[in-house]
Write an enzyme that holds these catalytic residues in place. Structure first.
Site, PDB file in Angstrom:
ATOM      1  N   VAL A 141       0.022  -2.330  10.701  1.00  0.00           N
ATOM      2  CA  VAL A 141       0.474  -1.793  12.004  1.00  0.00           C
ATOM      3  C   VAL A 141       0.058  -2.534  13.244  1.00  0.00           C
ATOM      4  O   VAL A 141       0.590  -2.475  13.961  1.00  0.00           O
ATOM      5  CB  VAL A 141       0.509  -0.274  12.079  1.00  0.00           C
ATOM      6  CG1 VAL A 141       1.204   0.468  11.165  1.00  0.00           C
ATOM      7  CG2 VAL A 141      -1.135   0.203  12.122  1.00  0.00           C
ATOM      8  N   MET A 142      -1.056  -3.051  12.945  1.00  0.00           N
ATOM      9  CA  MET A 142      -1.819  -3.806  14.249  1.00  0.00           C
ATOM     10  C   MET A 142      -1.473  -5.685  14.149  1.00  0.00           C
ATOM     11  O   MET A 142      -1.105  -5.793  13.077  1.00  0.00           O
ATOM     12  CB  MET A 142      -3.325  -3.802  13.945  1.00  0.00           C
ATOM     13  CG  MET A 142      -3.865  -2.511  14.130  1.00  0.00           C
ATOM     14  SD  MET A 142      -3.902  -1.643  15.828  1.00  0.00           S
ATOM     15  CE  MET A 142      -5.636  -2.426  15.914  1.00  0.00           C
ATOM     16  N   CYS A 160      -4.870  -3.813   2.459  1.00  0.00           N
ATOM     17  CA  CYS A 160      -4.536  -3.639   4.106  1.00  0.00           C
ATOM     18  C   CYS A 160      -6.057  -3.913   5.155  1.00  0.00           C
ATOM     19  O   CYS A 160      -6.332  -5.235   5.140  1.00  0.00           O
ATOM     20  CB  CYS A 160      -4.006  -2.391   4.373  1.00  0.00           C
ATOM     21  SG  CYS A 160      -2.855  -2.440   6.034  1.00  0.00           S
ATOM     22  N   GLU A 183       0.785  -1.106  -0.044  1.00  0.00           N
ATOM     23  CA  GLU A 183      -0.133  -0.139  -0.127  1.00  0.00           C
ATOM     24  C   GLU A 183       1.107   1.335  -0.155  1.00  0.00           C
ATOM     25  O   GLU A 183       1.887   1.248   0.763  1.00  0.00           O
ATOM     26  CB  GLU A 183      -0.948  -0.018   1.202  1.00  0.00           C
ATOM     27  CG  GLU A 183      -1.653   1.236   1.508  1.00  0.00           C
ATOM     28  CD  GLU A 183      -2.478   0.994   2.713  1.00  0.00           C
ATOM     29  OE1 GLU A 183      -2.049   0.033   3.690  1.00  0.00           O
ATOM     30  OE2 GLU A 183      -3.470   1.485   3.007  1.00  0.00           O
ATOM     31  N   LYS A 229      -9.614   2.019  -1.719  1.00  0.00           N
ATOM     32  CA  LYS A 229      -9.757   1.359  -0.469  1.00  0.00           C
ATOM     33  C   LYS A 229     -11.232   1.496   0.080  1.00  0.00           C
ATOM     34  O   LYS A 229     -11.476   2.834   0.301  1.00  0.00           O
ATOM     35  CB  LYS A 229      -8.595   1.723   0.426  1.00  0.00           C
ATOM     36  CG  LYS A 229      -8.615   0.925   1.836  1.00  0.00           C
ATOM     37  CD  LYS A 229      -7.499   1.389   2.649  1.00  0.00           C
ATOM     38  CE  LYS A 229      -7.008   0.495   3.786  1.00  0.00           C
ATOM     39  NZ  LYS A 229      -6.030   1.152   4.566  1.00  0.00           N
TER      40      LYS A 229
HETATM   41  C1  ACM Z   1      -3.776  -0.024   7.043  1.00  0.00           C
HETATM   42  O1  ACM Z   1      -5.188  -0.346   6.543  1.00  0.00           O
HETATM   43  N1  ACM Z   1      -3.031   0.711   6.355  1.00  0.00           N
HETATM   44  C2  ACM Z   1      -3.705  -0.204   8.574  1.00  0.00           C
END
Ligand code: ACM
Length: 264
Positions: free
Chosen positions: A170-171, A143, A39, A110
């Site tokens: 990040v999670m 993501c 991404e 997205k």
């Molecule tokens: C994300 O959707 N970039 C965490």
């Protein structure tokens, strides 16, 4: 069998030319049938506001990131998928471009925006797209879309053999969850995640977790990136494996569905 490559990159914020050059170096002379890059891999991620993202936005398909993806797709007569900031008039999207055999094919915007992204980007309207080339059907999600099983399911029901999944995770749990998405749907997943940290005050630092994965329709993780370094993941994809939804028990993961009982 078709060759697939996932790039796990370390973008430097705002350095589009440098990030694309780094992706070129990482790709080397590979010419895969399917390439997935992370991404927003050419710009970095932690935009402070919409104006900052707008300054790095590209119209589809006339920008450096889409041109890079198209050139990469031309090498192996393949499909290339990767993230970029897309501008369309006053609208701004966290998008993934899909190039096929050297030409731009479509853009996916997205749908499920994560955290601060809701202050910066417009939410994509769908649909989740599937592109077919050389007998491989490639579905696209970005993501945080992983958290919504409807995204992968929609792609699989639309015929996707593989989930191309540009990410900036990040999670925890996103990479591991792709095993479940693959088992649920009998599809491959190529999750291309990035590494590194972006600290852009006043936002808290964001550490990206790497660990990109290639997962098979049987839920096997056949390639995995490190947590902190750039990497190239490679695998062979068999579309027939993704089309065969039968289970060892004699069941069929799709034919056994009971949509008449689901309340969505
Ligand atoms: C994300 O959707 N970039 C965490």
């Amino acid at each position: 069998m078709l060759s697939a490559v996932v790039l796990q990159t370390h973008p430097r914020f705002r350095d589009v030319a440098g990030n694309l050059a780094a992706a070129t170096a990482l790709l080397g002379d590979r010419a895969p049938a399917l390439l997935v890059a992370p991404e927003l891999f050419s710009t970095g991620y932690a935009f402070r506001d919409r104006a900052e993202a707008l300054a790095l936005a590209e119209p589809f398909p006339d920008g450096p990131t889409v041109r890079w993806l198209c050139a990469a797709s031309a090498r192996g007569d393949g499909v290339a998928v990767g993230g970029f900031v897309e501008r369309e008039g006053t609208r701004l999207w966290n998008a993934a471009a899909v190039c096929v055999a050297g030409r731009p094919r479509l853009v996916y915007r997205k749908v499920h925006l994560f955290g601060f992204e809701r202050e910066v980007f417009d939410a994509g309207p769908g649909p989740f797209p599937v592109v077919e080339h050389r007998g491989l059907r490639v579905g696209v999600m970005i993501c945080y879309d992983w958290r919504f099983p409807e995204a992968a399911r929609t792609l699989a029901l639309a015929g996707a053999d593989v989930l191309a999944h540009p990410s900036n995770l990040v999670m925890p749990h996103g990479q591991a969850a792709m095993v479940t998405r693959c088992l649920e749907n009998g599809v491959y997943a190529l999750t291309a995640n990035r590494v590194g940290t972006e600290h852009r005050p006043p936002r808290a630092p964001l550490r990206f977790t790497g660990g990109s994965v290639i997962v098979t329709p049987r839920g096997e993780t056949v390639a995995r990136g490190p947590e902190e370094a750039e990497a190239v993941l490679e695998a062979s994809l068999d579309p027939a494996l993704a089309r065969d939804k039968r289970l060892a028990s004699g069941n069929d993961a799709f034919a056994d569905r009971r949509p008449d009982t689901y309340r969505l």
